[in-house]
Design an enzyme around this catalytic site. Structure first.
Site, PDB file in Angstrom:
ATOM      1  N   ARG A  52       0.819  -1.220   0.000  1.00  0.00           N
ATOM      2  CA  ARG A  52       0.000   0.000   0.000  1.00  0.00           C
ATOM      3  C   ARG A  52       0.847   1.262   0.000  1.00  0.00           C
ATOM      4  O   ARG A  52       0.409   2.324  -0.442  1.00  0.00           O
ATOM      5  CB  ARG A  52      -0.976   0.019   1.204  1.00  0.00           C
ATOM      6  N   TYR A 106     -12.178  16.406 -17.595  1.00  0.00           N
ATOM      7  CA  TYR A 106     -12.664  15.029 -17.653  1.00  0.00           C
ATOM      8  C   TYR A 106     -13.792  14.866 -16.614  1.00  0.00           C
ATOM      9  O   TYR A 106     -13.711  15.429 -15.507  1.00  0.00           O
ATOM     10  CB  TYR A 106     -11.493  14.084 -17.347  1.00  0.00           C
ATOM     11  N   ASP A 178      -3.307  17.028 -16.376  1.00  0.00           N
ATOM     12  CA  ASP A 178      -3.732  15.683 -16.759  1.00  0.00           C
ATOM     13  C   ASP A 178      -3.254  15.463 -18.197  1.00  0.00           C
ATOM     14  O   ASP A 178      -3.771  16.071 -19.139  1.00  0.00           O
ATOM     15  CB  ASP A 178      -5.260  15.586 -16.646  1.00  0.00           C
ATOM     16  N   LYS A 203      -5.363   4.168 -20.072  1.00  0.00           N
ATOM     17  CA  LYS A 203      -5.530   4.561 -21.468  1.00  0.00           C
ATOM     18  C   LYS A 203      -4.246   4.275 -22.242  1.00  0.00           C
ATOM     19  O   LYS A 203      -3.851   3.130 -22.326  1.00  0.00           O
ATOM     20  CB  LYS A 203      -5.960   6.033 -21.515  1.00  0.00           C
TER      21      LYS A 203
HETATM   22  C1  LIG Z   1     -10.080   8.023 -18.034  1.00  0.00           C
HETATM   23  C2  LIG Z   1      -9.571   9.358 -17.626  1.00  0.00           C
HETATM   24  C3  LIG Z   1      -9.386   9.676 -16.272  1.00  0.00           C
HETATM   25  C4  LIG Z   1      -9.748   8.711 -15.153  1.00  0.00           C
HETATM   26  O1  LIG Z   1      -8.953   7.579 -15.214  1.00  0.00           O
HETATM   27  P1  LIG Z   1      -9.381   6.141 -14.579  1.00  0.00           P
HETATM   28  O2  LIG Z   1      -8.191   5.308 -14.872  1.00  0.00           O
HETATM   29  O3  LIG Z   1     -10.635   5.711 -15.279  1.00  0.00           O
HETATM   30  O4  LIG Z   1      -9.607   6.373 -13.130  1.00  0.00           O
HETATM   31  C5  LIG Z   1      -8.864  10.918 -15.965  1.00  0.00           C
HETATM   32  N1  LIG Z   1      -8.542  11.819 -16.921  1.00  0.00           N
HETATM   33  C6  LIG Z   1      -8.734  11.555 -18.224  1.00  0.00           C
HETATM   34  C7  LIG Z   1      -8.375  12.584 -19.226  1.00  0.00           C
HETATM   35  C8  LIG Z   1      -9.243  10.322 -18.628  1.00  0.00           C
HETATM   36  O5  LIG Z   1      -9.423  10.073 -19.927  1.00  0.00           O
END
Ligand SMILES: *Cc1c(COP(=O)(O)O)cnc(C)c1O
Length: 386
Positions: A52, A106, A178, A203
């Site tokens: 953790r 997002y 992000d 992603k």
């Molecule tokens: C999918 C996504 C998130 C969240 O990510 P998870 O892995 O689903 O928690 C945050 N920011 C962007 C731009 C995303 O496409």
């Protein structure tokens, strides 16, 4: 093996690998162990190795590779993109603080920023990333963080990112971005002065649509503070998922080349079709973000959206007629995915709010995959005729 002078492909494959390699294994092994032996009576809390706390050998090699991808000082893997985002915000914001957040976020981040943080007594003001000249009027004495996204969803806009990082540095703010849509191949926030880059590693970083993970890269002190807070909040990444993510990352730059070239071809094809009202892709000269993207990004990545004439009914017809893409949310995997933002990511908004955000009922978002561009073009062509 983490010299920034190596190219992106070499770094993705070799950077951060353990030296010497355990038992001579070419691939870093999974230490599928929750805890590790405590060494001696004079060892301190920092000597506790527990999954953790994100400090097992499996985490260490992944963290080193994540950092190398973005020429950042340090990296951290988390249990999801939202764990990376929420843990980072909660590391640098407390009751009474103020956050400057980009006006398009997002969906999950939107909820954290506009619901969860205000519930904790944190104030939020939104700004337009294309107009950084408005920021001085918005910053307050209690502003602590400026938050941005490299490319917005679903219009794929790119703001004046270097100006945002500079503004943050001038005002003593922690700057966070992000970087999920661009990936480290196309934009390396540390090189532009951002303190922290956040990713949904679900992603592009993993790229195979088979796990949920997040990543934080940036200045060592900042990443260490997030790791510490994440140990409290509990959003650490399991060892097996660490291993899979590490494996996916090795082909990231190779995959991103193909995502971008496929997306450019499909975007150009769509822009020439009479049933298509608009195509949002910063690689097209018609995009309002073309200049910013050309200056800031290595390629324009694989996300695009387009609007068909005839509104929602026409969008349904196109979506139903497509043979190759899967109809599913998420993005950044091998398979081309399509969604209608008006009924998925932006369904919580009123039609008027959607219109103000530029999300038309006939808008189709596409995460362009790694299939043959000719096959994708033929498929979009026949679907538009349907
Ligand atoms: C999918 C996504 C998130 C969240 O990510 P998870 O892995 O689903 O928690 C945050 N920011 C962007 C731009 C995303 O496409």
């Amino acid at each position: 093996m983490s010299k920034p002078s190596y190219g992106p492909h070499t770094r993705a494959i070799h950077a951060g690998e353990p030296d010497p390699r355990p038992a001579g294994a070419a691939v870093a092994p999974i230490f599928q162990s929750s805890t590790f032996l405590f060494e001696g009576h004079d060892a301190g809390y920092e000597d506790v190795h527990y999954a953790r706390l994100s400090n097992t050998p499996t985490h260490d090699v992944l963290h080193a590779k994540l950092a190398a991808l973005e020429n950042a000082e340090a990296g951290l893997a988390t249990a999801s993109g939202m764990a990376a985002i929420s843990s980072s915000l909660l590391t640098f914001l407390k009751q009474g603080d103020h956050l400057l957040a980009q006006d398009s976020l997002y969906g999950g981040t939107h909820m954290v920023v506009h619901k969860d943080l205000p519930a904790l007594g944190i104030e939020v003001t939104t700004y337009d990333a294309a107009a950084p000249e408005a920021l001085p009027a918005l910053v307050r004495p209690n502003t602590k963080v400026i938050y941005a996204e490299t490319m917005t969803n679903p219009l794929v806009r790119v703001g004046e990112l270097d100006a945002l990082a500079r503004f943050g540095a001038e005002h003593g703010l922690v700057s966070m971005i992000d970087n999920t849509f661009a990936s480290p191949t196309n934009f390396r926030p540390a090189e532009h002065g951002f303190d922290l880059a956040l990713h949904s590693a679900t992603k592009y970083l993993n790229g195979h649509t088979d796990l949920i993970a997040g990543a934080v890269m940036g200045k060592a002190d900042h990443v260490e503070a997030v790791r510490h807070r994440s140990g409290h909040l509990g959003g650490s990444l399991d060892a097996h998922a660490c291993f899979l993510l590490h494996r996916g990352i090795k082909t990231l730059p190779l995959r991103m080349e193909r995502h971008a070239s496929n997306a450019q071809h499909v975007a150009e094809f769509l822009a020439a079709q009479e049933q298509v009202v608009a195509v949002n892709y910063p690689g097209l000269p018609s995009s309002p973000s073309h200049a910013a993207a050309s200056r800031l990004l290595d390629t324009c990545s694989g996300m695009l959206s387009f609007e068909v004439a005839g509104g929602r009914a026409a969008a349904y017809a196109v979506q139903d007629a497509l043979q190759i893409p899967l109809v599913a949310p998420s993005l950044g995997g091998l398979e081309t995915l399509v969604t209608l933002p008006a009924e998925t990511s932006h369904v919580g908004m009123t039609p008027e709010e959607r219109e103000a955000a530029g999300v038309a009922d006939g808008l189709i978002r596409v995460s362009i995959g790694l299939e043959d561009a000719d096959d994708l073009i033929a498929d979009f062509g026949q679907a538009l005729g349907a």
